[in-house]
Design an enzyme around this catalytic site. Structure first.
Site, PDB file in Angstrom:
ATOM      1  N   PRO A   1     -22.344 -22.156 -44.002  1.00 36.49           N
ATOM      2  CA  PRO A   1     -20.671 -22.742 -43.607  1.00 36.49           C
ATOM      3  C   PRO A   1     -20.043 -21.356 -43.542  1.00 36.49           C
ATOM      4  O   PRO A   1     -18.879 -21.404 -43.240  1.00 36.49           O
ATOM      5  CB  PRO A   1     -20.574 -22.861 -45.281  1.00 36.49           C
TER       6      PRO A   1
ATOM      7  N   GLU B   1     -29.422 -19.184 -51.946  1.00 37.11           N
ATOM      8  CA  GLU B   1     -27.989 -18.826 -51.475  1.00 37.11           C
ATOM      9  C   GLU B   1     -27.438 -18.716 -50.265  1.00 37.11           C
ATOM     10  O   GLU B   1     -26.795 -18.067 -50.118  1.00 37.11           O
ATOM     11  CB  GLU B   1     -28.153 -18.425 -52.765  1.00 37.11           C
TER      12      GLU B   1
ATOM     13  N   ARG C   1     -26.639 -36.105 -26.508  1.00 35.66           N
ATOM     14  CA  ARG C   1     -25.905 -37.070 -26.703  1.00 35.66           C
ATOM     15  C   ARG C   1     -24.940 -36.624 -25.246  1.00 35.66           C
ATOM     16  O   ARG C   1     -24.818 -37.385 -24.197  1.00 35.66           O
ATOM     17  CB  ARG C   1     -24.638 -37.735 -26.703  1.00 35.66           C
TER      18      ARG C   1
ATOM     19  N   ASP D   1     -14.655 -40.409 -24.773  1.00 40.36           N
ATOM     20  CA  ASP D   1     -15.358 -40.263 -26.108  1.00 40.36           C
ATOM     21  C   ASP D   1     -13.899 -39.214 -26.683  1.00 40.36           C
ATOM     22  O   ASP D   1     -13.836 -38.757 -25.981  1.00 40.36           O
ATOM     23  CB  ASP D   1     -16.457 -39.741 -27.026  1.00 40.36           C
TER      24      ASP D   1
END
Ligand code: SAM
Length: 266
Positions: free
Chosen positions: A89, A117, A155, A170
């Site tokens: 993150p 963690e 993809r 897209d």
């Protein structure tokens, strides 16, 4: 394209090879996916991969030796491995441009999924080239984040998606969100398909779709329009649109009342 994933839960990654476009790419040899489990690189009877954090505090931390050795084994088995990427993150936000860069560079990335963690900082220092985040929220582990990267990259590999035009049109490929889609029936629950899509005039359809893409990008992700290069005619069209919601509503009327997301209707 070869992708290696270092993970305590290899089954989560193997599952990707069972489904849809990624599964087909794996079966067809376009995607060569491998997993490495740090638990296989432990030396104690309990096969310990985590330990308590120095300094105290909650949770456990992934230990250096098994993780480091799993990453090194993956690297040794991947001639030409370009980057070792930790899903975190705290990493740089993953986006379509990065997915394209990975797909086009014939990169052979090694993706490292953390748990608990996170991983001991010294693995980051010695083994990791780059950290990638899939968004500003915290998952229980990096496997889903790795799956997101693998899916988005696969993809884009030539031949992965049946009709290459679908990838070219897209969202984000053109710098815009994609235009709305409709399929049969022509009318359902009182909602109709925009007339322009039924008339069969391809130039007219292309123009309508382009304007729809601009309008919905302006409404949902206005910051994307900043980098958009428009021809003179469309620059003028956009400049002359009133700033608030009005024009999109105007277009909705010519659509037969369909805009797509129900939550956006007022
Ligand atoms: N304590 C860490 C922090 O606050 O930065 C979060 C650890 S998280 C519970 C466990 C693992 O999930 C991380 O090591 C990472 O591999 C993965 N992870 C969690 N959220 C992620 C995200 N948004 N993007 C990519 N990976 C993520």
């Amino acid at each position: 394209m070869r992708i290696d994933v270092v993970t305590l839960f290899p089954g989560m990654i193997a599952e990707l090879m069972e489904w849809g476009i990624v599964g087909r790419a794996a079966r067809g040899g376009l995607l060569d996916l491998h997993t490495w489990n740090p638990r296989d690189y432990t030396r104690d009877v309990h096969r310990t991969v985590d330990d308590r954090p120095y300094g105290g505090g909650p949770g456990m931390v992934m230990k250096v030796p098994p993780l480091r050795d799993a990453i090194r084994a993956a690297r040794a088995a991947t001639p030409g491995a370009t980057r070792t990427i930790y899903l975190s993150p705290q990493g740089r936000r993953f986006d379509q441009a990065q997915a394209r860069a990975l797909a086009e560079a014939e990169a052979r990335p090694i993706l490292v999924a953390g748990r608990y963690e996170g991983i001991d900082e010294r693995v980051l220092e010695s083994e990791i080239d780059e950290a990638l985040s899939i968004g500003d929220y915290v998952l229980t582990g990096g496997e889903l984040a790795a799956a997101v990267v693998i899916d988005a990259v696969t993809r884009l590999l030539p031949g992965a998606v049946g009709d290459e035009d679908s990838v070219r049109q897209d969202s984000f490929a053109t710098g815009l969100l994609e235009y709305p889609h409709y399929t049969r029936p022509r009318e359902i629950d009182g909602r109709t398909v925009p007339e322009v899509l039924l008339r069969g005039n391809h130039l007219e359809i292309e123009e309508w779709r382009f304007k729809q893409a601009v309008l919905r990008t302006r409404r949902r992700r206005p910051e994307l329009l900043a980098g958009l290069e428009l021809d003179k005619r469309h620059r003028r069209w956009l400049a002359e649109l009133p700033a608030e919601d009005g024009p999109e509503r105007e277009l909705e009327r010519t659509n037969g009342g369909n805009t797509g997301m129900a939550g956006e209707r007022s």
